[in-house]
Design a protein around this motif. Structure first.
Motif, PDB file in Angstrom:
ATOM      1  N   HIS A 107      77.546  47.434 108.633  1.00  0.00           N
ATOM      2  CA  HIS A 107      77.480  48.619 109.481  1.00  0.00           C
ATOM      3  C   HIS A 107      78.229  49.777 108.839  1.00  0.00           C
ATOM      4  O   HIS A 107      77.734  50.901 108.772  1.00  0.00           O
ATOM      5  CB  HIS A 107      78.061  48.311 110.860  1.00  0.00           C
ATOM      6  CG  HIS A 107      78.145  49.509 111.759  1.00  0.00           C
ATOM      7  ND1 HIS A 107      77.039  50.086 112.340  1.00  0.00           N
ATOM      8  CD2 HIS A 107      79.210  50.258 112.154  1.00  0.00           C
ATOM      9  CE1 HIS A 107      77.418  51.126 113.059  1.00  0.00           C
ATOM     10  NE2 HIS A 107      78.732  51.250 112.962  1.00  0.00           N
ATOM     11  N   ARG A 108      79.439  49.492 108.350  1.00  0.00           N
ATOM     12  CA  ARG A 108      80.238  50.557 107.732  1.00  0.00           C
ATOM     13  C   ARG A 108      79.651  51.005 106.400  1.00  0.00           C
ATOM     14  O   ARG A 108      79.958  52.095 105.922  1.00  0.00           O
ATOM     15  CB  ARG A 108      81.677  50.089 107.549  1.00  0.00           C
ATOM     16  CG  ARG A 108      82.405  49.898 108.870  1.00  0.00           C
ATOM     17  CD  ARG A 108      83.899  49.880 108.691  1.00  0.00           C
ATOM     18  NE  ARG A 108      84.589  49.845 109.970  1.00  0.00           N
ATOM     19  CZ  ARG A 108      85.897  49.947 110.108  1.00  0.00           C
ATOM     20  NH1 ARG A 108      86.665  50.098 109.041  1.00  0.00           N
ATOM     21  NH2 ARG A 108      86.461  49.905 111.299  1.00  0.00           N
ATOM     22  N   ALA A 109      78.839  50.158 105.787  1.00  0.00           N
ATOM     23  CA  ALA A 109      78.181  50.530 104.539  1.00  0.00           C
ATOM     24  C   ALA A 109      76.824  51.162 104.790  1.00  0.00           C
ATOM     25  O   ALA A 109      76.061  51.388 103.853  1.00  0.00           O
ATOM     26  CB  ALA A 109      78.023  49.294 103.648  1.00  0.00           C
ATOM     27  N   GLY A 110      76.509  51.459 106.040  1.00  0.00           N
ATOM     28  CA  GLY A 110      75.227  52.076 106.363  1.00  0.00           C
ATOM     29  C   GLY A 110      74.040  51.193 106.044  1.00  0.00           C
ATOM     30  O   GLY A 110      72.944  51.681 105.747  1.00  0.00           O
ATOM     31  N   ASN A 382      75.877  58.414 115.222  1.00  0.00           N
ATOM     32  CA  ASN A 382      75.185  57.567 114.256  1.00  0.00           C
ATOM     33  C   ASN A 382      74.645  58.385 113.090  1.00  0.00           C
ATOM     34  O   ASN A 382      74.673  57.955 111.940  1.00  0.00           O
ATOM     35  CB  ASN A 382      74.038  56.817 114.932  1.00  0.00           C
ATOM     36  CG  ASN A 382      74.541  55.775 115.905  1.00  0.00           C
ATOM     37  OD1 ASN A 382      75.739  55.672 116.134  1.00  0.00           O
ATOM     38  ND2 ASN A 382      73.639  55.011 116.500  1.00  0.00           N
ATOM     39  N   ALA A 383      74.150  59.584 113.411  1.00  0.00           N
ATOM     40  CA  ALA A 383      73.638  60.457 112.355  1.00  0.00           C
ATOM     41  C   ALA A 383      74.756  60.845 111.404  1.00  0.00           C
ATOM     42  O   ALA A 383      74.575  60.869 110.179  1.00  0.00           O
ATOM     43  CB  ALA A 383      73.002  61.702 112.970  1.00  0.00           C
ATOM     44  N   GLY A 384      75.946  61.143 111.957  1.00  0.00           N
ATOM     45  CA  GLY A 384      77.084  61.493 111.112  1.00  0.00           C
ATOM     46  C   GLY A 384      77.505  60.339 110.221  1.00  0.00           C
ATOM     47  O   GLY A 384      77.791  60.536 109.036  1.00  0.00           O
ATOM     48  N   ALA A 385      77.538  59.125 110.785  1.00  0.00           N
ATOM     49  CA  ALA A 385      77.921  57.951 109.998  1.00  0.00           C
ATOM     50  C   ALA A 385      76.894  57.664 108.900  1.00  0.00           C
ATOM     51  O   ALA A 385      77.258  57.344 107.766  1.00  0.00           O
ATOM     52  CB  ALA A 385      78.066  56.733 110.912  1.00  0.00           C
ATOM     53  N   ALA A 386      75.607  57.799 109.241  1.00  0.00           N
ATOM     54  CA  ALA A 386      74.550  57.580 108.253  1.00  0.00           C
ATOM     55  C   ALA A 386      74.635  58.598 107.125  1.00  0.00           C
ATOM     56  O   ALA A 386      74.412  58.283 105.958  1.00  0.00           O
ATOM     57  CB  ALA A 386      73.177  57.647 108.931  1.00  0.00           C
ATOM     58  N   GLN A 389      77.477  57.621 104.696  1.00  0.00           N
ATOM     59  CA  GLN A 389      77.127  56.487 103.847  1.00  0.00           C
ATOM     60  C   GLN A 389      76.085  56.880 102.802  1.00  0.00           C
ATOM     61  O   GLN A 389      76.136  56.420 101.657  1.00  0.00           O
ATOM     62  CB  GLN A 389      76.608  55.323 104.704  1.00  0.00           C
ATOM     63  CG  GLN A 389      77.646  54.724 105.628  1.00  0.00           C
ATOM     64  CD  GLN A 389      78.848  54.180 104.883  1.00  0.00           C
ATOM     65  OE1 GLN A 389      78.740  53.787 103.731  1.00  0.00           O
ATOM     66  NE2 GLN A 389      79.998  54.166 105.535  1.00  0.00           N
ATOM     67  N   LEU A 390      75.131  57.734 103.177  1.00  0.00           N
ATOM     68  CA  LEU A 390      74.111  58.181 102.233  1.00  0.00           C
ATOM     69  C   LEU A 390      74.747  59.025 101.130  1.00  0.00           C
ATOM     70  O   LEU A 390      74.357  58.941  99.961  1.00  0.00           O
ATOM     71  CB  LEU A 390      73.023  58.973 102.971  1.00  0.00           C
ATOM     72  CG  LEU A 390      71.712  59.228 102.212  1.00  0.00           C
ATOM     73  CD1 LEU A 390      71.162  57.931 101.638  1.00  0.00           C
ATOM     74  CD2 LEU A 390      70.680  59.862 103.133  1.00  0.00           C
ATOM     75  N   GLU A 391      75.737  59.826 101.510  1.00  0.00           N
ATOM     76  CA  GLU A 391      76.476  60.607 100.504  1.00  0.00           C
ATOM     77  C   GLU A 391      77.076  59.678  99.448  1.00  0.00           C
ATOM     78  O   GLU A 391      76.967  59.929  98.249  1.00  0.00           O
ATOM     79  CB  GLU A 391      77.627  61.364 101.167  1.00  0.00           C
ATOM     80  CG  GLU A 391      77.244  62.589 101.946  1.00  0.00           C
ATOM     81  CD  GLU A 391      78.470  63.226 102.588  1.00  0.00           C
ATOM     82  OE1 GLU A 391      78.385  64.406 102.930  1.00  0.00           O
ATOM     83  OE2 GLU A 391      79.495  62.559 102.744  1.00  0.00           O
ATOM     84  N   LEU A 392      77.743  58.631  99.911  1.00  0.00           N
ATOM     85  CA  LEU A 392      78.400  57.706  98.988  1.00  0.00           C
ATOM     86  C   LEU A 392      77.389  57.011  98.081  1.00  0.00           C
ATOM     87  O   LEU A 392      77.604  56.887  96.876  1.00  0.00           O
ATOM     88  CB  LEU A 392      79.202  56.667  99.774  1.00  0.00           C
ATOM     89  CG  LEU A 392      80.455  57.179 100.482  1.00  0.00           C
ATOM     90  CD1 LEU A 392      81.035  56.092 101.374  1.00  0.00           C
ATOM     91  CD2 LEU A 392      81.489  57.627  99.470  1.00  0.00           C
ATOM     92  N   SER A 393      76.285  56.549  98.666  1.00  0.00           N
ATOM     93  CA  SER A 393      75.298  55.822  97.871  1.00  0.00           C
ATOM     94  C   SER A 393      74.607  56.722  96.855  1.00  0.00           C
ATOM     95  O   SER A 393      74.101  56.246  95.843  1.00  0.00           O
ATOM     96  CB  SER A 393      74.242  55.191  98.799  1.00  0.00           C
ATOM     97  OG  SER A 393      73.476  56.188  99.442  1.00  0.00           O
TER      98      SER A 393
END
Length: 462
Positions: A107-110, A382-386, A389-393
């Protein structure tokens, strides 16, 4: 954030922790080395299971054990989860407790399994699960065996997506606990004549510190099994906080309870002031409580309790300043209140808050980038969390200083519902096969026009 495109070395990690954590120099050094060794070992020995670099952080409550792990994980951009050791009972080996670790990391890793596989697991309150009897059925031993199983490696599946299989042997485990008897265990082991001037606080160079004398046998004496004690490469002993540490936390801690209270009162037009003597008095009380940094929240709430409910009343009366000195802290008396004839800012504050209630329900992101219905349907959190995670990936940690500046400016401009715009932008950029670095370059060339930058990226892929 440093301008790098490579994994940080131990000194970089230590420097980052130095910005956020006061004191605890040995703990910062040891967690930096453990993290560096762990991730490089697993990169160099992909086809085998290298020796774990697991770390045991021992020290009183509220000295920053969890905070150190949190700041390390944030710096690396990896997910981390916190687990109470007592939840790892033997019957749960195939059940909810261990399954929750996989689900939480994913979950934390999106949903990114590769990123989750680089996660950190913080096992808290290990000292509450010590062995108390030689019996094989000892509940503390059952917990320790479950933990060793995790460290040595077990394949956990996500219940909703069984194809997502996480190997726990590749996770970094950091265990925490107060272990208040550790000094006594060392003393019992040492011969009487060898007990020379060691201490638990920061020491001069010529003094032997208790941390330098801890051995695996001391952990076994405390109640860890020999096998579990062997899995910790380092035992890092954190120091209790002194009054100067508490004063520093009150004055400098970002988003701390005092800074938030000062900002809150300032928004009502009132300057909330604590003199240096007042801060020292609060620090002395916090130290006497023995709960570490956690004591500060309760103390500040208690000090402000007589006036907290009157904040609107005081603002309307034109109160400009409220000042606390040592006597107010020690005696619990009301602070010094200063009034003025200036107009209160309370009404404009309340109007702006109410306006947010009226517009937030129907507010739509102002964007010429078409947003997919699935993104629009997401809860904003949820959009903010996604998005994060997308930024990091897509390489958030590999941005140059200029690219990082560009992206930060874009993030500041697109807050709230605007996060959906950025999530859609990154999703389409990822579909086009470009990194965040490439996207930032396109945004710079397009002078901040996101749609034009997106068209350039997608056009270049045709």
């Amino acid at each position: 954030m440093s301008d790098r495109s490579a994994f940080p070395d131990p000194m970089e990690i230590w420097n980052h922790l130095e910005l956020h954590v006061r004191g605890q120099e040995h703990a910062k050094r040891e967690i930096s080395v453990a993290v560096y060794n762990h991730y490089l070992n697993h990169h160099l020995f992909k086809d085998s299971k290298p020796q774990g670099q697991h770390l045991l952080l021992a020290g009183p409550e509220g000295v920053g054990k969890t905070f150190l792990v949190q700041k390390t994980a944030e710096f690396l951009g990896v997910p981390w989860v916190q687990v109470d050791a007592s939840s790892l009972v033997q019957p749960a080996m195939a059940g909810q407790a261990l399954q929750g670790i996989t689900d939480a990391l994913l979950h934390r890793a999106g949903g990114d399994l590769n990123l989750a596989q680089h996660g950190i697991v913080l096992i808290d309150r290990l000292d509450h699960c010590l062995r108390t009897s030689p019996s094989p059925g000892d509940p503390g031993l059952a917990v320790q065996e479950a933990l060793m199983t995790l460290m040595d490696g077990v394949i956990l599946q996500n219940k909703e997506e069984p194809q997502n299989r996480l190997d726990t042997s590749r996770l970094l485990f950091i265990c925490c606990g107060a272990f208040p008897w550790i000094q006594a265990a060392v003393e019992e082991r040492l011969e009487e004549g060898s007990r020379i001037g060691f201490q638990i606080d920061e020491e001069p160079e010529s003094t032997t510190h208790i941390r330098d004398l801890i051995q695996k046998s001391d952990l076994v004496t405390l109640g860890l099994s020999d096998e579990l004690a062997s899995r910790f490469n380092k035992v890092s002993l954190l120091n209790p906080l002194g009054t100067s540490d508490f004063v520093h936390l009150l004055k400098e801690m970002q988003n701390g309870v005092l800074s938030q209270k000062i900002t809150f009162w300032k928004a009502h037009g009132i300057d909330l002031i604590f003199t240096e003597a007042a801060l020292e008095a609060i620090a002395e009380q916090a130290q006497a409580m023995g709960d570490g940094a956690r004591a500060l929240n309760g103390l500040i709430e208690k000090i402000l309790d007589p006036i907290d409910h009157r904040i609107a009343e005081l603002a309307r009366k034109g109160v400009q300043e409220i000042e606390y000195d040592r006597s107010h802290i020690e005696n619990g008396s009301l602070p010094q209140i200063t009034q003025s004839d200036s107009d209160s800012s309370l009404e404009s504050l309340l109007q702006s808050v109410w306006a947010g209630f009226q517009t937030e329900k129907t507010q739509q992101p102002d964007s010429v980038i078409p947003i997919e219905p699935s993104i629009m349907a997401m809860p904003l959190a949820n959009a903010g969390a996604a998005l994060e995670q997308l930024e990091l990936s897509m390489g958030r940690l590999a941005l140059t200083a200029e690219q990082d500046k560009t992206w930060r400016a874009i993030r500041r401009k697109h807050v709230g519902e605007g996060q959906r715009v950025l999530l859609q932008l990154l999703a389409r950029a990822q579909q086009a096969g470009v990194s965040l670095s490439f996207l930032c370059e396109a945004i710079q060339q397009s002078e901040g026009d996101l749609l034009l930058a997106l068209k350039k990226i997608e056009g270049s892929q045709r």
